[in-house]
Design an enzyme around this catalytic site. Structure first.
Site, mmCIF file in Angstrom:
data_model
loop_
_atom_site.group_PDB
_atom_site.id
_atom_site.type_symbol
_atom_site.label_atom_id
_atom_site.label_comp_id
_atom_site.label_asym_id
_atom_site.label_seq_id
_atom_site.Cartn_x
_atom_site.Cartn_y
_atom_site.Cartn_z
ATOM 1 N N THR A 110 24.178 10.510 52.495
ATOM 2 C CA THR A 110 24.060 11.050 51.129
ATOM 3 C C THR A 110 25.352 10.695 50.400
ATOM 4 O O THR A 110 26.289 10.182 51.026
ATOM 5 C CB THR A 110 23.907 12.594 51.131
ATOM 6 O OG1 THR A 110 25.154 13.170 51.509
ATOM 7 C CG2 THR A 110 22.812 13.052 52.080
ATOM 8 N N ASP A 111 25.407 10.994 49.136
ATOM 9 C CA ASP A 111 26.629 10.694 48.386
ATOM 10 C C ASP A 111 27.816 11.490 48.934
ATOM 11 O O ASP A 111 28.939 11.009 48.976
ATOM 12 C CB ASP A 111 26.431 11.000 46.895
ATOM 13 C CG ASP A 111 25.482 9.997 46.259
ATOM 14 O OD1 ASP A 111 25.319 8.896 46.855
ATOM 15 O OD2 ASP A 111 24.880 10.314 45.226
ATOM 16 N N CYS A 112 27.543 12.735 49.331
ATOM 17 C CA CYS A 112 28.650 13.557 49.835
ATOM 18 C C CYS A 112 28.858 13.406 51.355
ATOM 19 O O CYS A 112 29.931 13.687 51.870
ATOM 20 C CB CYS A 112 28.429 15.021 49.478
ATOM 21 S SG CYS A 112 26.753 15.602 49.722
ATOM 22 N N TYR A 113 27.818 12.980 52.054
ATOM 23 C CA TYR A 113 27.916 12.757 53.509
ATOM 24 C C TYR A 113 27.438 11.347 53.837
ATOM 25 O O TYR A 113 26.302 11.141 54.254
ATOM 26 C CB TYR A 113 27.050 13.786 54.261
ATOM 27 C CG TYR A 113 27.548 15.202 54.127
ATOM 28 C CD1 TYR A 113 28.659 15.618 54.853
ATOM 29 C CD2 TYR A 113 26.908 16.121 53.302
ATOM 30 C CE1 TYR A 113 29.124 16.918 54.741
ATOM 31 C CE2 TYR A 113 27.363 17.422 53.188
ATOM 32 C CZ TYR A 113 28.474 17.814 53.911
ATOM 33 O OH TYR A 113 28.935 19.090 53.789
ATOM 34 N N PRO A 114 28.298 10.348 53.604
ATOM 35 C CA PRO A 114 27.826 8.956 53.698
ATOM 36 C C PRO A 114 27.595 8.431 55.121
ATOM 37 O O PRO A 114 26.828 7.492 55.300
ATOM 38 C CB PRO A 114 28.937 8.167 53.001
ATOM 39 C CG PRO A 114 30.152 9.035 53.149
ATOM 40 C CD PRO A 114 29.679 10.447 53.131
#
Lengths: 136, 392
Positions: free
Chosen positions: B141-145
């Site tokens: 994800t954007d916060c958990y790449p």
């Protein structure tokens, strides 16, 4: 009368010979095969209970060793790993020789290796794999 | 409100513990105390009775937080030594359940399966301080790449580790036999054909909930011995059922109450959390639990003096009756003295019994808890809320 359960190990050199037959004929011993695995031209293991006079039994053992076979009591091949055992008792209903039993005082599971015939029923009945058998 | 001749409060008992004056006995010892002095006098003499149980307890597991990675990962799939843990909680939280089997295990395709390793063993390895292979996968994800993370860890590398078992310490459990013609492999162990053996669980007179049958002192917030550390009763356990048939002594005659328990896994020990492999069935975890029972009045003295011969359970057939589901037909009742004698009679046939719970370890737990309280290392906590009691 003397009676003992032993594990006899054959090598490729002697696995094809009728050694047990010679043993009982020559030394007048009764035998009861408890377990056997023979791989022709390679090796073999036989677990046998031998009964007769102590003198005949000892002579029989010497005869087996002269033939190049390795002989040990069954009790040397079966053990209870007391570090692992949690003393639940799940094994005791499976032991046909009562060598595994619950001590009524301490409520510990005890193992009398002398009574064991190496059937290995306990090995898989034990949830923590505390019984160790190294026959085959 | 019933009037008691002896009344004590939790605070009074804790004050005695603080002063090193509390009188503590195990549930086994309490049998003799009450027999000798009667329950009123016993209530005056004794402040706390300790109980214990050590048995494979499915419905156990641990919440683990392995700390944020760099770059950050939202782990949706997690494995510990190839045993899958549930990752759908948060970024780096997971729950490892004790009955989860290692991936790649042949299960029962080679029947009966050996089930050598699973969630219960992971928990044992963790508390033993052994190295565990942690693997995690996320979808990015954007916060958990990050998509993947792999590392060898021990329990010390975990930010948090809490044992949380939704159903433990069953108040009574059925005795299992096999009436069919072939060996069956169950969660109650191996059952040989034609009722060749009867397997049972619980530690009888030492078992926590047998000593407080109406949950008068064991409730939400009760401090307990859990896996070698100190934990708490978190809630009533799943499948908690107080409304079963009970004897005159209040003891349920079949499975009844349960508790959910929680504690810090980092304080626990592999002596009291042991992975179990049940042939042909699967994996589980032996859990050691001990619960102190405050003797607040003579009724608690009476309850804690219960003996094996006064505790009955039902015998069920696990070859046909249990697997088909629905109401079970009891093959008879048996008490724990007879079960522990090594032989019982079922439908006129002598049957050898085998326990799955370790009475030896249960006794050790009750003893350790007694020593903790005597030393002032363990104080009693008053429940914040009672467990559902049904119609007591």
């Amino acid at each position: 009368m003397y009676s003992k359960k032993v594990v006899i190990r054959y090598t490729a050199d002697n696995v094809d010979q009728p050694i047990i037959c010679q043993l009982v004929k020559k030394h007048d011993l009764d035998f009861n095969i408890l377990k056997a695995q023979i791989l022709p031209r390679r090796e073999g293991v036989i677990v046998v209970e031998l009964t007769g006079s102590k003198e005949n039994f000892d002579r029989g053992m010497r005869f087996l060793k002269e033939k190049g076979l390795q002989v040990e009591p069954v009790s040397k091949n079966v053990s209870q790993n007391t570090d692992k055992c949690v003393h639940c008792g799940a094994c005791i209903a499976f032991c046909p020789t009562d060598s595994l039993y619950l001590d009524k005082q301490s409520m510990k599971v005890l193992f009398d290796a002398e009574k064991c015939n190496g059937c290995e029923f306990c090995v898989m009945a034990c949830p923590v794999r505390a019984m160790e058998v190294n026959i085959f | 409100m019933k009037k008691y001749r002896v009344t004590k409060t939790y605070q009074e008992i804790n004050e005695k513990i603080r002063q090193g004056k509390a009188v503590v006995v195990t549930a086994e010892e309490m049998v003799d105390v009450v027999e000798k002095h009667g329950h009123v006098e016993a209530a005056r003499k004794i402040d706390v009775v300790t109980t214990g149980t050590f048995s494979p307890m499915c419905s156990s597991g641990a919440f683990l937080n392995f700390g944020h990675t760099a770059p950050r990962l939202k782990a949706s799939k997690v494995w510990l030594n190839d045993v899958q843990a549930y990752g759908g909680i948060a970024a780096v939280d997971c729950y490892i359940g004790v009955t989860e089997v290692a991936e790649g295990d042949p299960l029962n395709s080679v029947y009966p399966g050996e089930f050598n390793y699973g969630g219960g063993h992971v928990i044992e390895d963790l508390v033993a301080g052994n190295v565990i292979r942690l693997r995690a996968e996320g979808y990015g994800t954007d916060c958990y790449p990050a998509r993947k993370y792999e590392k060898n860890i021990t329990i010390n590398d975990l930010r948090d580790a809490m044992l949380f078992n939704p159903r433990n310490a069953y108040q009574n459990y059925s005795c299992a036999v096999n009436m069919s013609d072939k060996t069956i492999y169950t969660y109650m162990g191996v059952l040989r054909p034609r009722m060749a053996n009867a397997n049972y669980a619980t530690s009888g007179q030492l078992s926590p909930l047998f000593n407080d049958p109406y949950y008068l002192t064991i409730g939400i917030g009760t401090r307990i011995f859990l896996g070698g550390g100190q934990g708490y009763v978190a809630w009533h356990g799943t499948q908690h059922n107080p409304n079963v048939i009970r004897g005159k002594n209040g003891i349920p005659r079949e499975g009844a109450g349960t508790i959910a328990v929680i504690g810090n896994l980092k304080e626990m020990s592999p002596a009291w959390l042991v992975g179990a492999s049940m042939l042909g069935y699967g994996v589980s975890l032996y859990v050691g639990i001990g619960i102190p029972i405050p003797i607040l009045n003579e009724a608690m003295a009476q309850y804690t003096s219960v003996k094996d011969e006064d505790i009955y359970t039902q015998i069920y057939d696990y070859s046909m009756d249990y697997p088909k589901g629905g109401a079970l037909k009891s093959l008879g009742e048996v008490n724990y003295r007879d079960l522990r004698s090594g032989e019982i009679v079922v439908k006129g046939k002598k049957v050898v019994t085998a326990p799955l719970s370790s009475y030896y370890k249960a006794r050790e737990i009750a003893q350790i808890l007694k020593e903790w309280i005597e030393r002032g290392d363990f104080f009693l906590s008053e429940p914040g809320q009672s467990l559902p009691t049904g119609s007591a």
